[in-house]
Design an enzyme around this catalytic site. Structure first.
Site, PDB file in Angstrom:
ATOM      1  N   ASP A  39     -50.968  -1.205  -5.663  1.00 60.72           N
ATOM      2  CA  ASP A  39     -49.977  -0.718  -6.619  1.00 60.72           C
ATOM      3  C   ASP A  39     -48.670  -1.510  -6.596  1.00 60.72           C
ATOM      4  OD1 ASP A  39     -49.487   0.398  -4.128  1.00 60.72           O
ATOM      5  OD2 ASP A  39     -49.490   2.484  -4.812  1.00 60.72           O
TER       6      ASP A  39
ATOM      7  N   ASP B 117     -50.703   5.349   9.845  1.00 60.81           N
ATOM      8  CA  ASP B 117     -51.991   4.829  10.299  1.00 60.81           C
ATOM      9  C   ASP B 117     -52.081   3.336   9.977  1.00 60.81           C
ATOM     10  OD1 ASP B 117     -52.276   5.008   7.499  1.00 60.81           O
ATOM     11  OD2 ASP B 117     -53.191   6.993   7.727  1.00 60.81           O
TER      12      ASP B 117
ATOM     13  N   ASP C  14     -54.433   0.529   8.319  1.00 59.26           N
ATOM     14  CA  ASP C  14     -55.628   0.235   7.533  1.00 59.26           C
ATOM     15  C   ASP C  14     -55.946  -1.250   7.658  1.00 59.26           C
ATOM     16  OD1 ASP C  14     -55.779   2.853   6.674  1.00 59.26           O
ATOM     17  OD2 ASP C  14     -54.467   2.484   4.960  1.00 59.26           O
TER      18      ASP C  14
END
Ligand code: ATP
Ligand code: MG
Length: 450
Positions: A150, A71, A73
């Protein structure tokens, strides 16, 4: 201005710089055509209203690696309400952090406002006694939004309008070197969110990246912190891992890093039994193949497989304690699911699939009278049969049994009747006992091979 420039030039590689590297298309090669039209409409729509808007995270990373993103984002400096006001078909979702879903036909694009780095002093940021962040709903600058992510390769911003990448954390260099590197101090970042340890393993296994030494080092000793993560979140991550198309590699690496204890508590035991290991590896391999071929997959089936040898052991023990085979099996199933639930509970909908698959296994040994017909008519027959095949392939059960069922399924009525002849199933006659309850199946030993 000059000071900023100097800082940029002299800034150390490992600490993120306030000024990103601005990388033109000629250097990174990513064309805007690779971005979904919905995602492009969102960035363009926001930019027209004067906001910053970028494709961010996994999509940029995957495209640069030549993979198809799951997807797209979008990250922006517009607040959720501002995003909401730009797109007619959009809604604000989420409690922990508010996001906006923008809808175009079937497609939904997730838009999030730049967020601050976790671990600050703000009122809204709280941690538990191990340093795990409980709330992180604080808006921030774009740089903060990069550094709260992260791994460096997950922190690149791509602008489809200019086709530039804004790289605050040297993600592009790491990606080129196929290196997975934590942003900031790995020990602290794992404490903030222990799920990052699982993400490290999954992303490295899935993308073929090496976990950089400092990023890898703290994992072994911090692995027990996974016990503090809410079960639903662990389950979600475990699903991503098992259905990544690289489950075998992920699980082997989890084991290597000592991370599997908190997830499937019995996995270490299972993997140490040669038969159990073979069975689990075969189940994972077939799941990986199905995912990569875009075929449907059943979580219940895979969880049933991962825990099967535990069920077998518990089943055997219950029978040794004097229970007859069928009640012993049900007791074993409940026992295994109960122990599993203490660590990572499997949602009920998958639990009932697992139980059906398990409970049908001894019934495959009943091959006389009406019994095979009722097995065939069971709504989970297909999954249970595939499970039986896996048991045969792993050497647990005589291959002859799966062959019989394969033939029986395909056969016409007349042939089926002939197949039911008692001399075709000597094993069953030998084992036949009086069923305990009304229409219970005849008993069967946990393993059909000896
Ligand atoms: P995939 O979608 O393939 O699972 P992803 O990296 O896109 O991988 P998502 O869960 O979709 O994973 O997260 C989107 C982005 O959000 C990540 O790329 C990363 O920048 C950030 N992110 C996700 N989880 C965390 C986390 N636990 N800590 C910090 N940042 C995270
Ligand atoms: Mg993603």
């Amino acid at each position: 201005m000059i000071r900023k420039l100097l800082r940029r030039v002299f800034s150390g590689r490992s600490s993120p710089s306030a000024q990103p590297q601005v990388v033109p298309r000629s250097k990174h090669g990513l064309s805007k055509d690779k971005i979904s039209s919905s995602a492009r409409r969102v960035t363009a729509g926001l930019q027209e209203k004067g906001f910053a808007a970028y494709v961010v995270g996994g999509a940029v990373r995957d495209l640069l690696l030549g993979l198809e993103p799951k997807d797209f984002d979008i990250a922006t400096d517009a607040t959720p309400e501002q995003v909401r006001s730009v797109f007619r078909r959009s809604r604000i979702i989420g409690r922990r952090f508010r996001l906006v879903h923008v809808m175009f036909g079937e497609d939904t694009v997730e838009v999030s406002t730049f967020r601050a780095r976790q671990g600050g002093e703000q009122e809204d940021q709280r941690a538990d006694e191990h340093g795990r962040i409980l709330r992180d709903n604080v808006f921030g600058t774009q740089e903060e939004d990069a550094t709260r992510r992260d791994f460096t390769i997950n922190a690149m911003f791509y602008d489809p309008t200019t086709e530039q990448i804004l790289d605050f954390c040297d993600g592009l260099d790491d990606l080129k070197a196929r290196r997975l590197r934590m942003i900031g101090d790995p020990d602290q970042r794992y404490r903030e969110d222990p799920v990052r340890m699982l993400r490290a393993v999954r992303l490295s296994a899935k993308l073929g990246l090496k976990i950089e030494a400092d990023t890898r080092a703290p994992i072994k000793s911090l692995a027990p912190l996974l016990a503090n993560v809410p079960s639903s979140r662990l389950f979600e991550e475990m699903m991503k891992l098992l259905f990544s198309g690289h489950a075998t590699a992920c699980l082997l690496q989890l084991r290597q890093e000592g991370l599997h204890h908190g997830l499937l508590p019995m996995l270490d035991v299972i993997l140490e039994q040669p038969m159990g290991e073979r069975f689990v590896m075969m189940a994972l391999k077939s799941t990986d193949e199905r995912v990569r071929a875009d075929k449907s997959i059943s979580p219940g089936f895979l969880f049933a497989a991962l825990l099967w040898h535990e069920v077998l052991a518990a089943w055997k023990q219950s029978q040794e304690e004097g229970l007859s085979p069928l009640p012993a099996l049900f007791k074993a199933m409940d026992h295994v699911i109960h122990i599993q639930a203490e660590k990572l509970s499997i949602p009920k909908r998958f639990g009932s699939d697992m139980k059906d698959i398990w409970a049908l296994q001894p019934r495959f040994l009943g091959r006389s009278g009406r019994r095979p017909y009722s097995v065939l008519a069971h709504p989970r027959f297909r999954a249970a049969y595939d499970f039986l095949v896996l048991r045969c392939d792993s050497g647990e059960v005589d291959a002859e049994i799966a062959e019989w069922w394969e033939n029986f399924q395909k056969a016409d009525e007349e042939t089926r009747k002939q197949m039911l002849l008692p001399d075709r199933s000597p094993r069953k006659r030998r084992r036949r006992r009086k069923p305990a309850g009304g229409n219970a199946e005849p008993g069967a030993a946990p393993t059909g091979s000896e």
